[in-house]
Structure formats: C-alpha cells, structure tokens
Design an enzyme around this catalytic site. Structure first.
Site, PDB file in Angstrom:
ATOM      1  N   ARG A 125      40.156  36.999  40.361  1.00  0.00           N
ATOM      2  CA  ARG A 125      40.723  36.176  39.292  1.00  0.00           C
ATOM      3  C   ARG A 125      40.617  36.887  37.949  1.00  0.00           C
ATOM      4  O   ARG A 125      39.584  37.505  37.647  1.00  0.00           O
ATOM      5  CB  ARG A 125      39.970  34.840  39.209  1.00  0.00           C
ATOM      6  CG  ARG A 125      40.508  33.844  40.172  1.00  0.00           C
ATOM      7  CD  ARG A 125      40.041  32.436  39.960  1.00  0.00           C
ATOM      8  NE  ARG A 125      40.031  31.792  41.244  1.00  0.00           N
ATOM      9  CZ  ARG A 125      41.119  31.372  41.888  1.00  0.00           C
ATOM     10  NH1 ARG A 125      42.313  31.476  41.310  1.00  0.00           N
ATOM     11  NH2 ARG A 125      41.025  30.834  43.081  1.00  0.00           N
ATOM     12  N   ASP A 126      41.671  36.763  37.161  1.00  0.00           N
ATOM     13  CA  ASP A 126      41.649  37.327  35.811  1.00  0.00           C
ATOM     14  C   ASP A 126      40.601  36.588  34.977  1.00  0.00           C
ATOM     15  O   ASP A 126      40.472  35.364  35.063  1.00  0.00           O
ATOM     16  CB  ASP A 126      43.043  37.208  35.165  1.00  0.00           C
ATOM     17  CG  ASP A 126      43.185  38.107  33.958  1.00  0.00           C
ATOM     18  OD1 ASP A 126      43.922  39.100  34.045  1.00  0.00           O
ATOM     19  OD2 ASP A 126      42.539  37.825  32.916  1.00  0.00           O
ATOM     20  N   ILE A 127      39.877  37.336  34.167  1.00  0.00           N
ATOM     21  CA  ILE A 127      38.802  36.755  33.359  1.00  0.00           C
ATOM     22  C   ILE A 127      39.357  35.892  32.225  1.00  0.00           C
ATOM     23  O   ILE A 127      38.664  35.005  31.721  1.00  0.00           O
ATOM     24  CB  ILE A 127      37.894  37.894  32.807  1.00  0.00           C
ATOM     25  CG1 ILE A 127      36.504  37.390  32.498  1.00  0.00           C
ATOM     26  CG2 ILE A 127      38.529  38.585  31.618  1.00  0.00           C
ATOM     27  CD1 ILE A 127      35.499  38.512  32.238  1.00  0.00           C
ATOM     28  N   HIS A 152      47.290  47.807  38.084  1.00  0.00           N
ATOM     29  CA  HIS A 152      47.022  46.450  38.566  1.00  0.00           C
ATOM     30  C   HIS A 152      48.277  45.614  38.501  1.00  0.00           C
ATOM     31  O   HIS A 152      49.137  45.801  37.640  1.00  0.00           O
ATOM     32  CB  HIS A 152      45.900  45.784  37.763  1.00  0.00           C
ATOM     33  CG  HIS A 152      46.116  45.801  36.280  1.00  0.00           C
ATOM     34  ND1 HIS A 152      45.846  46.905  35.500  1.00  0.00           N
ATOM     35  CD2 HIS A 152      46.590  44.862  35.429  1.00  0.00           C
ATOM     36  CE1 HIS A 152      46.129  46.639  34.244  1.00  0.00           C
ATOM     37  NE2 HIS A 152      46.600  45.406  34.167  1.00  0.00           N
ATOM     38  N   MET A 153      48.353  44.674  39.435  1.00  0.00           N
ATOM     39  CA  MET A 153      49.467  43.729  39.499  1.00  0.00           C
ATOM     40  C   MET A 153      48.940  42.357  39.132  1.00  0.00           C
ATOM     41  O   MET A 153      47.900  41.930  39.629  1.00  0.00           O
ATOM     42  CB  MET A 153      50.016  43.737  40.929  1.00  0.00           C
ATOM     43  CG  MET A 153      51.177  42.817  41.171  1.00  0.00           C
ATOM     44  SD  MET A 153      51.672  42.956  42.908  1.00  0.00           S
ATOM     45  CE  MET A 153      52.522  44.516  42.863  1.00  0.00           C
ATOM     46  N   HIS A 154      49.643  41.667  38.237  1.00  0.00           N
ATOM     47  CA  HIS A 154      49.292  40.292  37.898  1.00  0.00           C
ATOM     48  C   HIS A 154      50.055  39.348  38.820  1.00  0.00           C
ATOM     49  O   HIS A 154      51.256  39.539  39.046  1.00  0.00           O
ATOM     50  CB  HIS A 154      49.722  39.952  36.463  1.00  0.00           C
ATOM     51  CG  HIS A 154      49.038  40.759  35.394  1.00  0.00           C
ATOM     52  ND1 HIS A 154      47.995  40.268  34.645  1.00  0.00           N
ATOM     53  CD2 HIS A 154      49.254  42.014  34.939  1.00  0.00           C
ATOM     54  CE1 HIS A 154      47.606  41.185  33.768  1.00  0.00           C
ATOM     55  NE2 HIS A 154      48.362  42.255  33.922  1.00  0.00           N
ATOM     56  N   ASN A 156      52.177  45.881  34.126  1.00  0.00           N
ATOM     57  CA  ASN A 156      52.385  46.514  32.829  1.00  0.00           C
ATOM     58  C   ASN A 156      52.063  47.990  32.953  1.00  0.00           C
ATOM     59  O   ASN A 156      51.124  48.377  33.657  1.00  0.00           O
ATOM     60  CB  ASN A 156      51.474  45.872  31.776  1.00  0.00           C
ATOM     61  CG  ASN A 156      51.783  44.401  31.580  1.00  0.00           C
ATOM     62  OD1 ASN A 156      52.933  43.983  31.703  1.00  0.00           O
ATOM     63  ND2 ASN A 156      50.764  43.603  31.296  1.00  0.00           N
ATOM     64  N   VAL A 178      44.242  47.747  30.535  1.00  0.00           N
ATOM     65  CA  VAL A 178      43.248  48.365  31.432  1.00  0.00           C
ATOM     66  C   VAL A 178      43.919  49.523  32.168  1.00  0.00           C
ATOM     67  O   VAL A 178      44.881  49.317  32.908  1.00  0.00           O
ATOM     68  CB  VAL A 178      42.693  47.333  32.439  1.00  0.00           C
ATOM     69  CG1 VAL A 178      41.750  48.017  33.420  1.00  0.00           C
ATOM     70  CG2 VAL A 178      41.980  46.196  31.711  1.00  0.00           C
TER      71      VAL A 178
HETATM   72  P1  5GP Z   1      46.945  44.409  31.246  1.00  0.00           P
HETATM   73  O1  5GP Z   1      47.191  43.936  29.856  1.00  0.00           O
HETATM   74  O2  5GP Z   1      46.230  45.746  31.257  1.00  0.00           O
HETATM   75  O3  5GP Z   1      48.157  44.388  32.110  1.00  0.00           O
HETATM   76  O4  5GP Z   1      45.988  43.350  31.898  1.00  0.00           O
HETATM   77  C1  5GP Z   1      44.609  43.503  32.035  1.00  0.00           C
HETATM   78  C2  5GP Z   1      44.069  42.188  32.534  1.00  0.00           C
HETATM   79  O5  5GP Z   1      42.750  42.396  33.001  1.00  0.00           O
HETATM   80  C3  5GP Z   1      44.001  41.106  31.453  1.00  0.00           C
HETATM   81  O6  5GP Z   1      44.734  39.966  31.889  1.00  0.00           O
HETATM   82  C4  5GP Z   1      42.506  40.827  31.317  1.00  0.00           C
HETATM   83  O7  5GP Z   1      42.222  39.469  31.064  1.00  0.00           O
HETATM   84  C5  5GP Z   1      41.955  41.294  32.645  1.00  0.00           C
HETATM   85  N1  5GP Z   1      40.598  41.772  32.573  1.00  0.00           N
HETATM   86  C6  5GP Z   1      40.117  42.682  31.680  1.00  0.00           C
HETATM   87  N2  5GP Z   1      38.804  42.901  31.919  1.00  0.00           N
HETATM   88  C7  5GP Z   1      38.457  42.126  32.981  1.00  0.00           C
HETATM   89  C8  5GP Z   1      37.225  41.931  33.678  1.00  0.00           C
HETATM   90  O8  5GP Z   1      36.178  42.514  33.378  1.00  0.00           O
HETATM   91  N3  5GP Z   1      37.235  41.054  34.723  1.00  0.00           N
HETATM   92  C9  5GP Z   1      38.381  40.399  35.096  1.00  0.00           C
HETATM   93  N4  5GP Z   1      38.274  39.546  36.127  1.00  0.00           N
HETATM   94  N5  5GP Z   1      39.559  40.555  34.449  1.00  0.00           N
HETATM   95  C10 5GP Z   1      39.589  41.418  33.407  1.00  0.00           C
END
Ligand code: 5GP
Ligand code: ZN
Length: 114
Positions: free
Chosen positions: A28-30, A100-102, A87, A96
C-alpha cells in the site's frame, strides 16, 4: 543502497505487503491518493521505464500488469474501474527512482492525466 523501495524489498523498511513472488512485490502507498492505492514494483532495482530492456524485461512489465489486475480483483475495484500509472523521470512526476506502477481506484478518478 539508499533506495527506499529496495529497502522495502529487503524488509528493512516496513510496508503493508499484499503480494510478492520472485519477481515483484506489491504494497500500500504510504500517502494514498484514492481509497485503494497500491504500488507494484520489480524486486530488482530498475530506475525507471527508460531503463527497461525490451528483450529481458518484457515479461516483467507484463507480469506487473497481471499482478495489478489480480490485486484490483482482491480489492473489489475491478468492476467499478481503476487506473494503472507509471511515472517516468522528473517531468513525468517520478519521485522514487525505482520503477513502480500505481494502482488507483475505489472512487471515480479525475479525468486529468497531466
Ligand atoms: P512517484 O511520484 O515516484 O510515481 O510515486 C512514489 C509513491 O511512493 C508516492 O505515491 C509515495 O506516497 C510512495 N512512497 C514513497 N515512500 C514510500 C514508503 O516509504 N512507503 C510506501 N508504502 N510508499 C511510499
Ligand atoms: Zn531500488
């Protein structure tokens, strides 16, 4: 390795892990942007979409989509609909630097993509 997602893979940073196999892990996203907001990643560190190899990683990216579809079923959002998003790079909104895929769903999502 100071990559936060590699640290989740290694079990050094806690996360609510919903699925894992040899290739991928999902958690799960944090900071969820929707009632269901999951992150699906390769266990191996790949910085972004631009670092995928067509020959070696075609299975991997297809597998990530299949895992996301199965998780959407489990989360009960397959019928109502959901969004998969990756992204890439600074202007693509990637924060990050580990591919990664959302998986987003559980409410009607905005029509805006950019
Ligand atoms: P991006 O903007 O790189 O596509 O998305 C990165 C995602 O990773 C964000 O939605 C953010 O909330 C999530 N995220 C960043 N750090 C952590 C973490 O330590 N744990 C979890 N579960 N999600 C994270
Ligand atoms: Zn990493």
């Amino acid at each position: 390795m100071d990559c936060i997602f590699c640290q989740i893979v290694a079990g050094e940073v806690p996360a609510e892990i919903l699925y894992q196999d040899e290739e991928v892990i999902a958690f799960r996203d944090i900071n969820p942007q929707a009632p269901t907001h999951l992150i699906i990643i390769p266990k191996r560190h790949i910085s972004s979409l631009t670092h995928l190899s067509e020959k070696a990683d075609s299975f991997l990216i297809g597998h990530m989509v299949n895992v996301a579809n199965q998780l959407a079923q489990k989360e009960g959002i397959a019928e109502s609909g959901y969004r998969l998003a990756i992204n890439c790079g600074e202007w693509g909104g990637q924060l990050v630097p580990h591919l990664h895929m959302h998986l987003l769903g559980g409410r009607r999502l905005s029509g805006k993509l950019g």
